[in-house]
Design a protein around this motif. Structure first.
Motif, PDB file in Angstrom:
ATOM      1  N   VAL A   1     -21.413-105.582 -82.944  1.00  0.00           N
ATOM      2  CA  VAL A   1     -20.241-106.439 -82.815  1.00  0.00           C
ATOM      3  C   VAL A   1     -20.719-107.876 -82.692  1.00  0.00           C
ATOM      4  O   VAL A   1     -21.388-108.224 -81.718  1.00  0.00           O
ATOM      5  CB  VAL A   1     -19.424-106.076 -81.550  1.00  0.00           C
ATOM      6  N   PHE A   2     -20.374-108.694 -83.666  1.00  0.00           N
ATOM      7  CA  PHE A   2     -20.753-110.102 -83.580  1.00  0.00           C
ATOM      8  C   PHE A   2     -19.488-110.951 -83.563  1.00  0.00           C
ATOM      9  O   PHE A   2     -18.702-110.941 -84.500  1.00  0.00           O
ATOM     10  CB  PHE A   2     -21.645-110.529 -84.742  1.00  0.00           C
ATOM     11  N   ASP A   3     -19.309-111.648 -82.468  1.00  0.00           N
ATOM     12  CA  ASP A   3     -18.185-112.562 -82.320  1.00  0.00           C
ATOM     13  C   ASP A   3     -18.779-113.908 -81.915  1.00  0.00           C
ATOM     14  O   ASP A   3     -19.206-114.084 -80.764  1.00  0.00           O
ATOM     15  CB  ASP A   3     -17.226-112.030 -81.261  1.00  0.00           C
ATOM     16  N   ALA A   4     -18.848-114.822 -82.877  1.00  0.00           N
ATOM     17  CA  ALA A   4     -19.492-116.115 -82.640  1.00  0.00           C
ATOM     18  C   ALA A   4     -18.820-116.884 -81.509  1.00  0.00           C
ATOM     19  O   ALA A   4     -19.497-117.529 -80.696  1.00  0.00           O
ATOM     20  CB  ALA A   4     -19.486-116.944 -83.924  1.00  0.00           C
ATOM     21  N   THR A   5     -17.513-116.811 -81.433  1.00  0.00           N
ATOM     22  CA  THR A   5     -16.790-117.532 -80.374  1.00  0.00           C
ATOM     23  C   THR A   5     -17.150-116.976 -78.997  1.00  0.00           C
ATOM     24  O   THR A   5     -17.440-117.734 -78.067  1.00  0.00           O
ATOM     25  CB  THR A   5     -15.265-117.427 -80.599  1.00  0.00           C
ATOM     26  N   LYS A   6     -17.147-115.650 -78.900  1.00  0.00           N
ATOM     27  CA  LYS A   6     -17.491-115.029 -77.619  1.00  0.00           C
ATOM     28  C   LYS A   6     -18.932-115.363 -77.236  1.00  0.00           C
ATOM     29  O   LYS A   6     -19.222-115.676 -76.086  1.00  0.00           O
ATOM     30  CB  LYS A   6     -17.303-113.513 -77.693  1.00  0.00           C
TER      31      LYS A   6
ATOM     32  N   THR B   1     -20.711-117.949 -78.133  1.00  0.00           N
ATOM     33  CA  THR B   1     -20.782-119.357 -77.747  1.00  0.00           C
ATOM     34  C   THR B   1     -20.300-119.548 -76.315  1.00  0.00           C
ATOM     35  O   THR B   1     -20.934-120.259 -75.525  1.00  0.00           O
ATOM     36  CB  THR B   1     -19.932-120.220 -78.716  1.00  0.00           C
ATOM     37  N   TRP B   2     -19.188-118.893 -75.974  1.00  0.00           N
ATOM     38  CA  TRP B   2     -18.671-119.004 -74.609  1.00  0.00           C
ATOM     39  C   TRP B   2     -19.626-118.398 -73.589  1.00  0.00           C
ATOM     40  O   TRP B   2     -19.828-118.945 -72.503  1.00  0.00           O
ATOM     41  CB  TRP B   2     -17.294-118.350 -74.502  1.00  0.00           C
TER      42      TRP B   2
ATOM     43  N   ALA C   1     -25.084-109.097 -74.781  1.00  0.00           N
ATOM     44  CA  ALA C   1     -24.359-109.514 -75.983  1.00  0.00           C
ATOM     45  C   ALA C   1     -25.323-109.703 -77.156  1.00  0.00           C
ATOM     46  O   ALA C   1     -25.017-109.310 -78.288  1.00  0.00           O
ATOM     47  CB  ALA C   1     -23.584-110.801 -75.710  1.00  0.00           C
TER      48      ALA C   1
END
Length: 182
Positions: A147-152, A154-155, A140
């Protein structure tokens, strides 16, 4: 003189029933054998997946950027670690819960297979899960530019930390329970 109550004569059927019950319980461990055969089938499926991924990697690698090569290699390592995990469960589980494996006929037999007890099996499983989780977090991070998804993210990090903390707590617990904490 006090009278003692007459004890009932022993029932000869009771020990026979208990032995029969214990026999059934003891041999029920063989019900686990099909589970281990199923895991061997899963290992074969992982091999097919690995070969497919490897072929795609070899075909497309010349046109990849270095980060894409690293991501594909990490994917191959990920599948390999999962396969190792399955192998550990198959051998250790069979050895610990079903029957001993006779290694005398094969000098190339890995020593660890017959040496892992249940506590060691738990530690190896958690260590493998931590390594697999770390690879997913690393993938990741390496893929963060596209692709940057801060929520993903963090999880992923949170779940990885839970695995790491669980592994550490299990290791500490096993050490304390075995008396090696002094």
């Amino acid at each position: 003189m006090s009278e003692q109550p007459a004890s009932a004569p022993p029932n000869p059927a009771t020990p026979r029933i208990m032995r029969g019950f214990e026999y059934v319980l003891f041999n029920s461990r063989w019900l686990m054998a099909p589970f281990y055969v199923g895991l061997v089938v899963a290992l074969a499926v992982l091999l097919i997946k690995f070969v497919r991924m490897l072929l795609e990697f070899v075909v497309h690698a010349p046109s990849y950027k270095s980060s894409e090569v690293i991501l594909d290699v990490l994917s191959l390592i990920d599948v390999t670690l999962v396969a190792n995990l399955v192998l550990i469960v198959v051998f250790s589980g069979y050895e610990n819960f079903v029957s001993r494996i006779d290694t005398s006929g094969n000098p190339n037999w890995p020593i660890w297979i017959t040496k892992i007890d249940f506590a060691g099996l738990k530690q190896k499983l958690l260590a493998s899960i931590v390594a697999i989780s770390a690879i997913h977090v690393l993938e990741a991070f390496l893929n963060i530019e596209t692709v940057f998804d801060a929520t993903k993210m963090t999880w992923l990090v949170a779940v990885h930390l839970v695995f790491v903390i669980s592994a550490l707590l299990l290791a500490i617990s096993d050490r304390w329970s075995s008396g090696d904490h002094e």
